[in-house]
Design a protein around this motif. Structure first.
Motif, PDB file in Angstrom:
ATOM      1  N   ALA A 148      18.650 -67.448  30.982  1.00  0.00           N
ATOM      2  CA  ALA A 148      18.651 -68.018  29.636  1.00  0.00           C
ATOM      3  C   ALA A 148      17.399 -67.585  28.893  1.00  0.00           C
ATOM      4  CB  ALA A 148      18.720 -69.544  29.697  1.00  0.00           C
ATOM      5  N   SER A 149      17.377 -67.855  27.600  1.00  0.00           N
ATOM      6  CA  SER A 149      16.198 -67.614  26.772  1.00  0.00           C
ATOM      7  C   SER A 149      15.152 -68.692  27.046  1.00  0.00           C
ATOM      8  CB  SER A 149      16.578 -67.630  25.295  1.00  0.00           C
ATOM      9  OG  SER A 149      16.979 -68.945  24.917  1.00  0.00           O
ATOM     10  N   THR A 150      13.939 -68.494  26.520  1.00  0.00           N
ATOM     11  CA  THR A 150      12.884 -69.500  26.678  1.00  0.00           C
ATOM     12  C   THR A 150      13.318 -70.837  26.099  1.00  0.00           C
ATOM     13  OG1 THR A 150      11.082 -67.885  26.711  1.00  0.00           O
ATOM     14  CG2 THR A 150      10.540 -70.115  25.975  1.00  0.00           C
ATOM     15  N   ASP A 151      13.883 -70.838  24.903  1.00  0.00           N
ATOM     16  CA  ASP A 151      14.315 -72.092  24.270  1.00  0.00           C
ATOM     17  C   ASP A 151      15.355 -72.809  25.125  1.00  0.00           C
ATOM     18  OD1 ASP A 151      12.638 -71.558  22.149  1.00  0.00           O
ATOM     19  OD2 ASP A 151      14.226 -70.761  20.858  1.00  0.00           O
ATOM     20  N   ALA A 152      16.324 -72.049  25.632  1.00  0.00           N
ATOM     21  CA  ALA A 152      17.382 -72.661  26.446  1.00  0.00           C
ATOM     22  C   ALA A 152      16.826 -73.157  27.775  1.00  0.00           C
ATOM     23  CB  ALA A 152      18.508 -71.656  26.670  1.00  0.00           C
ATOM     24  N   ALA A 153      15.842 -72.446  28.338  1.00  0.00           N
ATOM     25  CA  ALA A 153      15.240 -72.875  29.596  1.00  0.00           C
ATOM     26  C   ALA A 153      14.514 -74.206  29.427  1.00  0.00           C
ATOM     27  CB  ALA A 153      14.275 -71.805  30.102  1.00  0.00           C
TER      28      ALA A 153
END
Length: 315
Positions: free
Chosen positions: A131-136
């Motif tokens: 996932a992306s940083t935001d999703a993580a």
């Protein structure tokens, strides 16, 4: 422990929210759709509020439903954590750990992590999501992940960093690229060549737009993509310059099919890779085992990249 200490009605409502409809939830849980529907209706009657909107394509959470499902997921995560702790009290490193990682960890680090745990802790199972940083960060805070390997994590009170390392900001290029002969490069030198940009969902792209916005103010030969593999292929085979980190292209840098050159411009800030957890909850023993294994693998990969590039590993 029994199959679950979380009431069936909450588990069923959570699965309906996850699956998007009662029929799909029934298939995912291998439970009769009528049983799930009955439990959800009883839960709505007990609480006195609708939890779902019945729409043409399935079920959509109401604000009340969203609050309840968030609670259910927290309870389910706490239950898994408690079960793991009880097993550990018996002296067994056994349990399930949910890891969120970045796309760049797929080539090398995540397969090595799985192999390492298979060899040393065969009773620890993993759920790995890219996932992306935001999703993580969202996954950690929602209780959907136990640990995350994250690039450029912004400081937060509710996220605890277990380990981090700085990565110089720079570019990857082919060994025969005109810029490869330089020990470092400037952004003015880069813009004379085709550039491949990662998508705006990634922190490094946001960093470029925030700190070096002039790169995007003129017509330049660029390609934008959310595929890290395409970024590396264009850099390796088509003469493009890619703004990225050493970890993004670690296998290629170690193999010598790409080279990394740091950007020397004033104000070019280093990137950061971190292993993080939800700061509001303790990490289980098996979670710490996985986090420490991940730390060791990321650290050794960075060291290997720097040796391959003729630089001493950071101490």
């Amino acid at each position: 422990m029994p199959a679950s200490l979380v009431p069936a009605a909450l588990r069923y409502a959570e699965q309906v929210a996850r699956s998007g409809s009662i029929q799909r939830a029934a298939k995912d849980l291998n439970v009769a759709a009528s049983a799930i529907n009955r439990q959800v209706l009883q839960l709505e009657e007990t609480l006195g509020v609708p939890l779902f909107e019945r729409v043409a394509k399935g079920m959509r959470l109401t604000p009340a439903g969203d609050a309840l499902v968030t609670l259910a997921r927290r309870w389910m995560a706490d239950e898994r954590r408690t079960a793991a702790e009880l097993r550990q009290l018996q002296g067994v490193n056994q349990g399930h750990v949910r890891v969120v990682a970045m796309d760049s960890h797929v080539n090398g680090i995540l397969p090595a992590l799985i192999a390492d745990l298979d060899a040393r802790h065969p009773r620890i199972s993993l759920d790995v999501e890219v996932a992306s940083t935001d999703a993580a960060v969202a996954a950690l805070l929602a209780g959907d992940a136990d640990i995350a390997a994250i690039f450029n994590l912004s400081p937060r009170r509710d996220i605890h960093v277990l380990w981090s390392a700085e990565l110089p900001f720079g570019c990857v290029i082919a060994p025969d690229h005109p810029l490869a002969s330089r020990g470092s490069i400037s952004l003015q030198e880069v813009v004379a060549h085709p550039i491949v940009l990662q998508s705006r969902a990634l922190m490094i792209r946001r960093y470029l737009e925030a700190r070096h916005g002039w790169l995007f103010t003129q017509e330049r030969k660029t390609v934008e993509t959310n595929s890290l593999q395409l970024v590396k292929i264009l850099a390796r085979e088509k003469g493009y310059v890619a703004f990225t980190s050493e970890l993004d292209a670690a296998p290629e840098l170690i193999a010598g099919t790409l080279v990394f050159r740091p950007v020397r411009d004033k104000g070019a800030e280093p990137q950061m890779v971190a292993i993080a957890m939800d700061g509001r909850k303790p990490l289980t023993r098996v979670g710490r085992i996985v986090a420490e294994a991940l730390e060791g693998l990321i650290g050794s990969t960075i060291a290997d990249v720097r040796r391959a590039g003729g630089r001493e590993p950071a101490q």
